[in-house]
Design a protein around this motif. Sequence first.
Motif, PDB file in Angstrom:
ATOM      1  N   SER A 103       0.808  -0.969   0.051  1.00  0.00           N
ATOM      2  CA  SER A 103      -0.150   0.009   0.068  1.00  0.00           C
ATOM      3  C   SER A 103       0.819   1.146  -0.055  1.00  0.00           C
ATOM      4  CB  SER A 103      -0.635   0.035   1.101  1.00  0.00           C
ATOM      5  OG  SER A 103      -0.034   0.140   2.416  1.00  0.00           O
ATOM      6  N   HIS A 104       2.287   0.965   0.261  1.00  0.00           N
ATOM      7  CA  HIS A 104       3.047   2.355   0.341  1.00  0.00           C
ATOM      8  C   HIS A 104       3.039   2.841  -1.182  1.00  0.00           C
ATOM      9  CE1 HIS A 104       5.543   0.156   3.748  1.00  0.00           C
ATOM     10  NE2 HIS A 104       4.090   0.712   3.982  1.00  0.00           N
ATOM     11  N   ASN A 105       2.843   2.266  -2.202  1.00  0.00           N
ATOM     12  CA  ASN A 105       3.068   2.762  -3.386  1.00  0.00           C
ATOM     13  C   ASN A 105       1.741   3.755  -3.775  1.00  0.00           C
ATOM     14  OD1 ASN A 105       5.407   1.373  -4.109  1.00  0.00           O
ATOM     15  ND2 ASN A 105       4.135  -0.304  -4.861  1.00  0.00           N
ATOM     16  N   ASN A 106       0.598   3.525  -2.878  1.00  0.00           N
ATOM     17  CA  ASN A 106      -0.556   4.548  -3.074  1.00  0.00           C
ATOM     18  C   ASN A 106      -0.520   5.506  -2.452  1.00  0.00           C
ATOM     19  OD1 ASN A 106      -1.558   2.447  -4.881  1.00  0.00           O
ATOM     20  ND2 ASN A 106      -2.212   1.333  -2.994  1.00  0.00           N
ATOM     21  N   GLN A 107       0.598   6.308  -1.639  1.00  0.00           N
ATOM     22  CA  GLN A 107       0.637   7.096  -0.944  1.00  0.00           C
ATOM     23  C   GLN A 107       1.694   7.947  -1.405  1.00  0.00           C
ATOM     24  OE1 GLN A 107       0.436   6.459   3.426  1.00  0.00           O
ATOM     25  NE2 GLN A 107      -0.523   4.654   3.119  1.00  0.00           N
ATOM     26  N   TRP A 108       1.495   9.272  -1.049  1.00  0.00           N
ATOM     27  CA  TRP A 108       2.507  10.380  -1.462  1.00  0.00           C
ATOM     28  C   TRP A 108       4.047  10.228  -0.821  1.00  0.00           C
ATOM     29  CZ3 TRP A 108       5.649  14.025   0.785  1.00  0.00           C
ATOM     30  CH2 TRP A 108       6.141  15.054  -0.124  1.00  0.00           C
ATOM     31  N   PRO A 109       5.076  10.233  -1.435  1.00  0.00           N
ATOM     32  CA  PRO A 109       5.145  10.560  -2.838  1.00  0.00           C
ATOM     33  C   PRO A 109       5.424   9.246  -3.682  1.00  0.00           C
ATOM     34  CG  PRO A 109       7.175  10.620  -1.881  1.00  0.00           C
ATOM     35  CD  PRO A 109       6.413  10.184  -0.729  1.00  0.00           C
ATOM     36  N   GLN A 110       4.234   8.965  -4.609  1.00  0.00           N
ATOM     37  CA  GLN A 110       4.099   7.934  -5.520  1.00  0.00           C
ATOM     38  C   GLN A 110       5.430   7.827  -6.530  1.00  0.00           C
ATOM     39  OE1 GLN A 110       0.552   7.159  -7.166  1.00  0.00           O
ATOM     40  NE2 GLN A 110      -0.590   7.876  -5.183  1.00  0.00           N
ATOM     41  N   SER A 111       5.751   9.009  -6.817  1.00  0.00           N
ATOM     42  CA  SER A 111       7.148   9.124  -7.646  1.00  0.00           C
ATOM     43  C   SER A 111       8.393   8.555  -7.402  1.00  0.00           C
ATOM     44  CB  SER A 111       6.977  10.558  -8.659  1.00  0.00           C
ATOM     45  OG  SER A 111       7.135  11.447  -7.592  1.00  0.00           O
ATOM     46  N   TYR A 112       8.557   8.387  -6.123  1.00  0.00           N
ATOM     47  CA  TYR A 112       9.759   8.451  -5.337  1.00  0.00           C
ATOM     48  C   TYR A 112      10.648   7.538  -6.089  1.00  0.00           C
ATOM     49  CZ  TYR A 112      13.759   8.355  -2.010  1.00  0.00           C
ATOM     50  OH  TYR A 112      15.015   8.543  -1.547  1.00  0.00           O
ATOM     51  N   ARG A 113      10.217   6.233  -6.145  1.00  0.00           N
ATOM     52  CA  ARG A 113      11.089   5.170  -6.648  1.00  0.00           C
ATOM     53  C   ARG A 113      11.690   5.376  -8.091  1.00  0.00           C
ATOM     54  NH1 ARG A 113      12.429  -0.489  -5.764  1.00  0.00           N
ATOM     55  NH2 ARG A 113      13.908  -0.543  -7.474  1.00  0.00           N
ATOM     56  N   GLN A 114      10.498   5.737  -8.972  1.00  0.00           N
ATOM     57  CA  GLN A 114      10.867   6.003 -10.349  1.00  0.00           C
ATOM     58  C   GLN A 114      12.032   7.105 -10.406  1.00  0.00           C
ATOM     59  OE1 GLN A 114       7.709   7.646 -12.486  1.00  0.00           O
ATOM     60  NE2 GLN A 114       8.712   7.507 -14.548  1.00  0.00           N
ATOM     61  N   SER A 115      11.965   8.193 -10.007  1.00  0.00           N
ATOM     62  CA  SER A 115      12.724   9.427  -9.836  1.00  0.00           C
ATOM     63  C   SER A 115      14.112   9.191  -9.371  1.00  0.00           C
ATOM     64  CB  SER A 115      12.069  10.617  -9.266  1.00  0.00           C
ATOM     65  OG  SER A 115      11.745  10.456  -7.806  1.00  0.00           O
ATOM     66  N   ILE A 116      14.593   8.286  -8.357  1.00  0.00           N
ATOM     67  CA  ILE A 116      15.548   7.995  -7.383  1.00  0.00           C
ATOM     68  C   ILE A 116      16.054   7.116  -8.366  1.00  0.00           C
ATOM     69  CG2 ILE A 116      16.612   7.483  -5.478  1.00  0.00           C
ATOM     70  CD1 ILE A 116      15.797  10.120  -5.452  1.00  0.00           C
ATOM     71  N   ASP A 117      15.414   6.167  -9.011  1.00  0.00           N
ATOM     72  CA  ASP A 117      16.077   4.998  -9.840  1.00  0.00           C
ATOM     73  C   ASP A 117      16.818   5.778 -11.040  1.00  0.00           C
ATOM     74  OD1 ASP A 117      15.608   2.702  -8.499  1.00  0.00           O
ATOM     75  OD2 ASP A 117      13.542   2.431  -9.582  1.00  0.00           O
TER      76      ASP A 117
END
Length: 602
Positions: A103-117
Amino acid sequence: MPLLAFRELSFINFSWYLLPEREFICILLHSLYGCRENREGRLAEEDLKKKMNNSVSDRSFYIESEEEDDEEKEFNKSIEDGGESDSSAESLTENRQPNNPSSHNNQWPQSYRQSIDLYGSVPSPSIGFLGTPSLSRLGSSFLSSSLTRRYTPETLPFLSKPLPTVADEQQHQQQRRSSHSLLPPLPRRSSVRKDEKASRVTHDHHPMPRHSSFAQAVINGINVLCGVGILSTPYAVKEGGWLGLFVLLIFAVLSFYTGLLLRYCLDSQPGLETYPDIGQAAFGTGGRIAISIILYVELYACCIEYIILESDNLSSLFPNAQLSLGGFVLDAHLLFAIVTTLAVLPTVWLRDLSVLSYISAGGVIASILVVLCLLWVGLVDGVGFESKGTPLNLATLPVAMGLYGYCYSGHAVFPNIYTSLENRSQYPAILLTCFCICTLMYGGVAVMGYTMFGELTQSQFTLNMPHDLVATKIALWTTVVNPFTKYALTISPVAMSLEELVPSNKSHVYAILIRTALVVSTLVVGLCIPFFGLVMSLIGSLFTMLVTLILPCACYLSILRGRITRFQGTLCIIIIMVGVVSSAFGTFSAISKIVESLRSPT
């Protein structure tokens, strides 16, 4: 024909108008199969008929971004109609939702993984600009022009596979129910019209596949750790004295240990992938938001450092540059700060920064090249290593502590590196290799720079190198070019997180405005506080100590409480105390120095 077959065929003649053709054929074949298996086949057929009645509501469906609320309710109802066991499975999933890492992927910030990758690794290249509809289909896009998601539930196999038995049907039904219970939640529909669909912006969240090798992870780790902080290590020795180098070594050891703690936190629960996920697992939603804000502010402050860095080095290359606008004269520092901002602004508008990520990965080569240039100037060009320096400067040691702490500000990316590894057992060796290489480079540059320039050492050793030497020009231009590729990658996580908080209609306009405002604000702050070393010390003391020392230990104690030894708990508490003391003294000292520098005449 036996009576059983007659009954089944009668049922088929009555209901074939109501069922799809493929389902009718399946029931017919199962009826004949039941004739051979007597009562056991009859039970199997009855079970299958019940399954067929329920499978009508489980057909493939599509969730389009312009669907109305009643369509979403109808979808939810179709899922609930799958049977009592389906409802119980879903209710169990809902009850677990607050503690479920997925459920973590549905909470802000959702874009963290993509941007930090993208910030800390090298993806496949693809390029596009904000608001370009023709490029919205690119899989690695930062900003997509559609919110379309398609979920296809599993369907029954028909003539291509043997007829299932009772056990097979029960197993298949259980798998189908499980797949429904794990479906992602419906995205909230925004109140926009269909003609506004093209203006929507979302961030595709594709978890990074586990394919990184040992060498790739080491390169990514060094690229994150060994940044512009290496330019200020001679200045840190000047501020803290020779004994201050022990602080660098201590921070290296503690940061390596806390990097390992992040791994244990990630392994404690399934589904944890990023630093904010760890914060939520430890302290709930508040912890996730607080850690995210700290990480984003640290990245934003690094972009301010890039502006100051470019202004200092370009004005060193062209000290007589100026521009007169009416009665207002722009000196070299102000002029090049504005030019740098205008140059990086189009890169921030890029929708896919994979190409910049490839170039930014050359930061490892750039750091090595700058170190070799410094060594060349000292050995070959005759500057020499003659300065003895000061053993210890207690008054300015806290400033040096902040500078040394900034050197190990890579923990925001370590969870992403770990979760992307093909062989996760290699993570400790990867982390140890990165810290050893970076610490040797930091220490070597600190010793060389301070022995070469002594008490005249500036906040960046490139400013001390004689400008008429070829090695100096190479070092300066390498230092100037590298931040141009890293600026957009550094500011994009901040921009993407802010874009999640605005309405989705006219989102391309919002995206451009947000990113432009962020870039302009870094210029304003960089012009107001144009002190590279002091700003770096403030960042290292206020943010890096939190991200690197304090928060990993606090999260580790919270997540794994009751499962750690007394020694581990004591060690974490000691590290937290070291971080708090270093942060307090370093922040106070850096702010005092900045205020003093602003008050002093230039």
